[in-house]
Design a protein around this motif. Structure first.
Motif, PDB file in Angstrom:
ATOM      1  N   UNK A  44       6.781  -7.184  -7.329  1.00 50.57           N
ATOM      2  CA  UNK A  44       7.424  -8.478  -7.109  1.00 50.57           C
ATOM      3  C   UNK A  44       7.645  -8.744  -5.622  1.00 50.57           C
ATOM      4  N   UNK A  45       6.735  -8.245  -4.797  1.00 54.27           N
ATOM      5  CA  UNK A  45       6.844  -8.441  -3.349  1.00 54.27           C
ATOM      6  C   UNK A  45       6.672  -9.905  -2.948  1.00 54.27           C
ATOM      7  N   UNK A  46       6.236 -10.734  -3.875  1.00 53.34           N
ATOM      8  CA  UNK A  46       6.080 -12.164  -3.608  1.00 53.34           C
ATOM      9  C   UNK A  46       7.386 -12.880  -3.342  1.00 53.34           C
ATOM     10  N   UNK A  47       8.515 -12.222  -3.626  1.00 52.43           N
ATOM     11  CA  UNK A  47       9.818 -12.801  -3.312  1.00 52.43           C
ATOM     12  C   UNK A  47      10.270 -12.461  -1.894  1.00 52.43           C
ATOM     13  N   UNK A  48       9.530 -11.598  -1.224  1.00 51.56           N
ATOM     14  CA  UNK A  48       9.911 -11.126   0.108  1.00 51.56           C
ATOM     15  C   UNK A  48       9.105 -11.889   1.159  1.00 51.56           C
ATOM     16  N   UNK A  49       9.736 -12.840   1.867  1.00 53.63           N
ATOM     17  CA  UNK A  49       8.998 -13.633   2.865  1.00 53.63           C
ATOM     18  C   UNK A  49       8.360 -12.779   3.958  1.00 53.63           C
ATOM     19  N   UNK A  50       8.924 -11.606   4.240  1.00 56.68           N
ATOM     20  CA  UNK A  50       8.363 -10.758   5.295  1.00 56.68           C
ATOM     21  C   UNK A  50       6.995 -10.198   4.898  1.00 56.68           C
ATOM     22  N   UNK A  51       6.668 -10.235   3.604  1.00 58.26           N
ATOM     23  CA  UNK A  51       5.371  -9.725   3.150  1.00 58.26           C
ATOM     24  C   UNK A  51       4.350 -10.841   2.923  1.00 58.26           C
ATOM     25  N   UNK A  52       4.743 -12.061   3.255  1.00 58.13           N
ATOM     26  CA  UNK A  52       3.799 -13.182   3.142  1.00 58.13           C
ATOM     27  C   UNK A  52       2.608 -12.916   4.055  1.00 58.13           C
ATOM     28  N   UNK A  53       1.381 -13.012   3.544  1.00 52.43           N
ATOM     29  CA  UNK A  53       0.217 -12.665   4.373  1.00 52.43           C
ATOM     30  C   UNK A  53       0.000 -13.631   5.528  1.00 52.43           C
ATOM     31  N   UNK A  54      -0.421 -13.080   6.646  1.00 49.83           N
ATOM     32  CA  UNK A  54      -0.813 -13.905   7.787  1.00 49.83           C
ATOM     33  C   UNK A  54      -2.244 -14.353   7.540  1.00 49.83           C
ATOM     34  N   UNK A  55      -2.459 -15.658   7.499  1.00 51.62           N
ATOM     35  CA  UNK A  55      -3.769 -16.199   7.140  1.00 51.62           C
ATOM     36  C   UNK A  55      -4.532 -16.566   8.406  1.00 51.62           C
ATOM     37  N   UNK A  56      -5.580 -15.831   8.671  1.00 51.67           N
ATOM     38  CA  UNK A  56      -6.398 -16.068   9.857  1.00 51.67           C
ATOM     39  C   UNK A  56      -7.373 -17.224   9.603  1.00 51.67           C
ATOM     40  N   UNK A  57      -7.384 -18.184  10.514  1.00 46.12           N
ATOM     41  CA  UNK A  57      -8.354 -19.276  10.444  1.00 46.12           C
ATOM     42  C   UNK A  57      -9.104 -19.378  11.769  1.00 46.12           C
TER      43      UNK A  57
END
Length: 200
Positions: A44-57
């Motif tokens: 349930x790490x999706x509740x942890x904003x610190x684990x939000x992936x950095x999306x490279x563009x």
């Protein structure tokens, strides 16, 4: 909402074990509440904003070649039904048509976004929106993609192992831009999805 302590959470799990007729103090279950808490922190790490992936563009065409054709990624996903707290899992197909003046996304980041959005109590219908919304935000609103699409096909434990006890695949989709408005583009994408013959 006040956060409860790990000890309190473990005590609640012990109570639930007792509720189903188990003895939480027997040898095989002594460490189970702790293991469940640690597992939940992971799945349930999706509740942890610190684990939000950095999306490279990347700027489309910066290397001299602008991409304006369909880009497709596919892979597996695993999530938990918010109605019964049991697994649902399956396969996704994501596609977008980059704007020649816009951004292109690092292909490995798509799977990371799928995993992050899946790592919370979900319904499949909302999951497709959560994933597309996060990817659209990364691609930017100044020159948005010409089209974006996501199809997810999943097995649901709450249907297959309880209740109806019927095996089957649920399909959810999100289509925007050319994928929604251009029948030829939509057909090209859906032919690829349906040609995959996913059975799970």
């Amino acid at each position: 909402m006040a956060k409860i302590t790990k000890e309190t959470a473990e005590n609640h799990i012990k109570e639930l074990l007792e509720y189903i007729g188990e003895d939480p103090n027997r040898e095989g279950l002594k460490g189970t509440p702790d293991r469940i808490i640690r597992m939940w922190k992971e799945i349930f790490r999706g509740y942890d904003p610190s684990q939000k992936p950095k999306i490279t563009t990347f700027d489309n065409g910066k290397d001299g070649t602008a991409c304006d054709n369909m880009v497709i990624d596919q892979g597996d996903f695993h999530s938990n039904c918010e109605h019964h707290c049991v697994w649902f899992w399956g396969k996704y197909w994501f596609a977008y048509i980059p704007n020649p003046k816009g951004k292109i996304i690092g292909i490995s980041k798509i799977g990371r976004v799928v995993d992050y959005c899946s790592a919370r109590l979900q319904i499949q219908e909302r999951l497709v929106h959560d994933i597309v919304d996060m990817l659209k935000e990364a691609l930017g609103s100044e020159y948005p993609p010409l089209g974006i699409a996501l199809v997810m096909k999943g097995h649901h434990s709450c249907k297959e192992f309880r209740g109806a006890k019927k095996k089957g695949i649920m399909t959810s989709s999100y289509l925007e831009g050319a994928f929604k408005d251009d029948p030829q583009v939509r057909a090209e994408f859906m032919n690829l999805v349906n040609g995959d013959k996913y059975e799970g």
